[in-house]
Scaffold this motif. Structure first.
Motif, PDB file in Angstrom:
ATOM      1  N   ASP A 231       4.514  -2.715   4.111  1.00  0.00           N
ATOM      2  CA  ASP A 231       4.091  -1.667   3.178  1.00  0.00           C
ATOM      3  C   ASP A 231       5.185  -0.640   2.897  1.00  0.00           C
ATOM      4  O   ASP A 231       5.084   0.124   1.935  1.00  0.00           O
ATOM      5  CB  ASP A 231       2.859  -0.931   3.724  1.00  0.00           C
ATOM      6  CG  ASP A 231       1.555  -1.627   3.346  1.00  0.00           C
ATOM      7  OD1 ASP A 231       1.578  -2.464   2.433  1.00  0.00           O
ATOM      8  OD2 ASP A 231       0.518  -1.330   3.975  1.00  0.00           O
TER       9      ASP A 231
ATOM     10  N   GLN B 259       0.860  -1.192   0.000  1.00  0.00           N
ATOM     11  CA  GLN B 259       0.000   0.000   0.000  1.00  0.00           C
ATOM     12  C   GLN B 259       0.896   1.242   0.000  1.00  0.00           C
ATOM     13  O   GLN B 259       1.818   1.343   0.805  1.00  0.00           O
ATOM     14  CB  GLN B 259      -0.871  -0.015   1.254  1.00  0.00           C
ATOM     15  CG  GLN B 259      -1.636   1.262   1.517  1.00  0.00           C
ATOM     16  CD  GLN B 259      -2.913   1.349   0.698  1.00  0.00           C
ATOM     17  OE1 GLN B 259      -3.594   0.359   0.513  1.00  0.00           O
ATOM     18  NE2 GLN B 259      -3.218   2.522   0.215  1.00  0.00           N
ATOM     19  N   LYS B 260       0.655   2.170  -0.889  1.00  0.00           N
ATOM     20  CA  LYS B 260       1.438   3.395  -0.936  1.00  0.00           C
ATOM     21  C   LYS B 260       0.644   4.537  -0.303  1.00  0.00           C
ATOM     22  O   LYS B 260      -0.550   4.683  -0.548  1.00  0.00           O
ATOM     23  CB  LYS B 260       1.792   3.771  -2.388  1.00  0.00           C
ATOM     24  CG  LYS B 260       2.705   2.761  -3.076  1.00  0.00           C
ATOM     25  CD  LYS B 260       4.050   2.678  -2.396  1.00  0.00           C
ATOM     26  CE  LYS B 260       4.975   1.668  -3.064  1.00  0.00           C
ATOM     27  NZ  LYS B 260       6.169   1.383  -2.272  1.00  0.00           N
ATOM     28  N   TYR B 261       1.309   5.326   0.516  1.00  0.00           N
ATOM     29  CA  TYR B 261       0.667   6.447   1.192  1.00  0.00           C
ATOM     30  C   TYR B 261       1.250   7.758   0.679  1.00  0.00           C
ATOM     31  O   TYR B 261       2.438   7.848   0.382  1.00  0.00           O
ATOM     32  CB  TYR B 261       0.864   6.344   2.704  1.00  0.00           C
ATOM     33  CG  TYR B 261       0.297   5.062   3.294  1.00  0.00           C
ATOM     34  CD1 TYR B 261      -1.037   4.990   3.686  1.00  0.00           C
ATOM     35  CD2 TYR B 261       1.089   3.926   3.436  1.00  0.00           C
ATOM     36  CE1 TYR B 261      -1.568   3.819   4.197  1.00  0.00           C
ATOM     37  CE2 TYR B 261       0.564   2.744   3.942  1.00  0.00           C
ATOM     38  CZ  TYR B 261      -0.761   2.697   4.329  1.00  0.00           C
ATOM     39  OH  TYR B 261      -1.281   1.533   4.834  1.00  0.00           O
ATOM     40  N   SER B 262       0.422   8.777   0.620  1.00  0.00           N
ATOM     41  CA  SER B 262       0.883  10.054   0.073  1.00  0.00           C
ATOM     42  C   SER B 262       1.593  10.919   1.110  1.00  0.00           C
ATOM     43  O   SER B 262       2.342  11.837   0.764  1.00  0.00           O
ATOM     44  CB  SER B 262      -0.309  10.836  -0.499  1.00  0.00           C
ATOM     45  OG  SER B 262      -1.310  11.013   0.494  1.00  0.00           O
TER      46      SER B 262
ATOM     47  N   LEU C  52      -4.451   8.191   9.738  1.00  0.00           N
ATOM     48  CA  LEU C  52      -4.980   8.022   8.378  1.00  0.00           C
ATOM     49  C   LEU C  52      -5.029   9.358   7.640  1.00  0.00           C
ATOM     50  O   LEU C  52      -4.690   9.435   6.453  1.00  0.00           O
ATOM     51  CB  LEU C  52      -6.362   7.375   8.413  1.00  0.00           C
ATOM     52  CG  LEU C  52      -6.375   5.867   8.695  1.00  0.00           C
ATOM     53  CD1 LEU C  52      -7.784   5.394   9.022  1.00  0.00           C
ATOM     54  CD2 LEU C  52      -5.811   5.082   7.511  1.00  0.00           C
TER      55      LEU C  52
ATOM     56  N   ASN D  92      -2.493  13.168   3.257  1.00  0.00           N
ATOM     57  CA  ASN D  92      -1.342  14.086   3.253  1.00  0.00           C
ATOM     58  C   ASN D  92      -1.652  15.387   3.992  1.00  0.00           C
ATOM     59  O   ASN D  92      -1.287  16.480   3.549  1.00  0.00           O
ATOM     60  CB  ASN D  92      -0.901  14.375   1.814  1.00  0.00           C
ATOM     61  CG  ASN D  92       0.527  14.917   1.749  1.00  0.00           C
ATOM     62  OD1 ASN D  92       1.303  14.743   2.680  1.00  0.00           O
ATOM     63  ND2 ASN D  92       0.868  15.584   0.664  1.00  0.00           N
TER      64      ASN D  92
ATOM     65  N   LEU E 208      -1.396  10.289   6.711  1.00  0.00           N
ATOM     66  CA  LEU E 208      -0.734   9.431   5.719  1.00  0.00           C
ATOM     67  C   LEU E 208      -1.505   9.310   4.408  1.00  0.00           C
ATOM     68  O   LEU E 208      -0.909   9.367   3.328  1.00  0.00           O
ATOM     69  CB  LEU E 208      -0.506   8.032   6.309  1.00  0.00           C
ATOM     70  CG  LEU E 208       0.477   7.956   7.478  1.00  0.00           C
ATOM     71  CD1 LEU E 208       0.449   6.564   8.104  1.00  0.00           C
ATOM     72  CD2 LEU E 208       1.893   8.300   7.048  1.00  0.00           C
ATOM     73  N   THR E 209      -2.822   9.141   4.479  1.00  0.00           N
ATOM     74  CA  THR E 209      -3.577   8.902   3.243  1.00  0.00           C
ATOM     75  C   THR E 209      -4.104  10.190   2.615  1.00  0.00           C
ATOM     76  O   THR E 209      -4.321  10.253   1.414  1.00  0.00           O
ATOM     77  CB  THR E 209      -4.764   7.940   3.494  1.00  0.00           C
ATOM     78  OG1 THR E 209      -5.712   8.571   4.357  1.00  0.00           O
ATOM     79  CG2 THR E 209      -4.306   6.639   4.114  1.00  0.00           C
TER      80      THR E 209
ATOM     81  N   VAL F 243       4.093   4.718   6.747  1.00  0.00           N
ATOM     82  CA  VAL F 243       3.070   3.670   6.696  1.00  0.00           C
ATOM     83  C   VAL F 243       2.344   3.626   8.041  1.00  0.00           C
ATOM     84  O   VAL F 243       2.775   4.256   9.009  1.00  0.00           O
ATOM     85  CB  VAL F 243       3.691   2.275   6.408  1.00  0.00           C
ATOM     86  CG1 VAL F 243       4.325   2.237   5.029  1.00  0.00           C
ATOM     87  CG2 VAL F 243       4.724   1.897   7.479  1.00  0.00           C
TER      88      VAL F 243
END
Length: 314
Positions: A39, A7-10, A230, A236, A233-234, A32
């Motif tokens: 990840d 899973q890549k996070y921005s 979240l 940004n 990370l997701t 992550v």
């Protein structure tokens, strides 16, 4: 063999360094979710601190008082004892004497105590105030001055006093501060934005989004930590990309399950074991949900949580 896609996070959590010299530590740095090494980069391992008090801890359990009976009337000796015997990542000195509802020790006296402790140890130091916002502003102003160049972490700044604590703690004397909010992602964002607007970057800032003992509104703490991580990370969300410290011991050692004497409730079992279990349960939950540093009181809890972190990081 099936290979699970990473899973890549921005977003990424920033790093904050506390302490100086070879024992300085870094919090955060992960890109992550907690312990998701499959990840990507998990950043710096979560850090464990041990709580001590600047005066004899009258309200601690008998077993804990017995552990520290030879040193707990002197903050310098206590800090040195903990550093040598248990090697925590950091030490949290709680200024109980400053409480206006207790001894109401002056900011000047407390600052001299803190200075003596920081000069006597090499382990990074976190200073916890009284929770009285007016007193803490005066307290941290003096402490920041006396600890200039020591890179201590002042805990905590809230909406009522962040200007004073931020200006003295970071801008004038180059230490770090904790921004505290009450178990709500919007309140966490709000205090961080206010601190940033003072001219304080995220590299100088750690968050305390709140804590509780298991069973005492604990699900709110966990869901808030989840939402904060979240968003950082997701989505940004840069206002939330700071490490989190959770003062677990402040909450878990004041609930009845931890302090009820064994003689009164023999069916509950050993009091010391109960306290450790409550501390470990709360600590493991907040780490798994995104806390980067925890404050504990019992050496046994420290030992268990060290193993917990090492096992999960492999």
């Amino acid at each position: 063999m099936l290979k699970k896609p990473a899973q890549k996070y921005s977003g990424k959590i920033g790093e904050v360094e506390i302490g100086t010299g070879e024992k300085a530590i870094k919090l955060g740095g992960e890109a992550v979710l907690p312990f998701y090494s499959f990840d990507g980069n998990t950043g710096n391992a979560p850090k464990i601190g041990m709580e001590i008090s600047d005066i004899y801890p009258e309200d601690w359990t008998d077993a804990l008082k017995e552990l520290y009976k030879d040193v707990s009337s002197d903050a310098v000796k206590w800090a040195q004892f903990v550093e040598e015997k248990y090697s925590p990542d950091f030490i949290c000195l709680r200024l109980i004497s400053a409480d206006p509802n207790g001894e109401d020790a002056s900011p000047e006296d407390c600052a001299q105590k803190v200075k003596a402790v920081v000069e006597a140890i090499k382990t990074p130091l976190v200073i916890a105030g009284t929770g009285n916002h007016e007193k803490d502003a005066k307290l941290f102003e003096k402490i920041a001055q006396e600890t200039e160049g020591r890179n201590v972490l002042l805990m905590s700044a809230v909406e009522d006093n962040y200007k004073t604590i931020g200006a003295a703690g970071v801008l004038a004397y180059n230490n770090k501060i904790v921004a505290e909010s009450s178990v709500d992602i919007n309140l966490a964002k709000q205090i961080n934005i206010l601190v940033n607007q003072l001219g304080i970057d995220n590299e100088k800032l750690v968050d305390n989004v709140g804590c509780s003992a298991g069973g005492y509104g604990y699900e709110y703490v966990i869901s808030t930590l989840d939402r904060v991580k979240l968003a950082a990370l997701t989505q940004n969300d840069k206002t939330l990309q700071v490490p989190i410290i959770t003062p677990v011991s402040f909450e878990t050692w004041k609930v009845k399950e931890s302090i009820e004497p064994e003689a009164d409730t023999p069916e509950w079992g050993n009091q010391d074991d109960r306290g450790v279990s409550m501390e470990v349960a709360a600590a493991s939950g907040v780490l798994a949900s995104g806390s980067n540093a925890i404050i504990l009181r019992h050496p046994k809890s420290v030992e268990i949580m060290r193993s917990f972190i090492n096992e999960l990081l492999g």
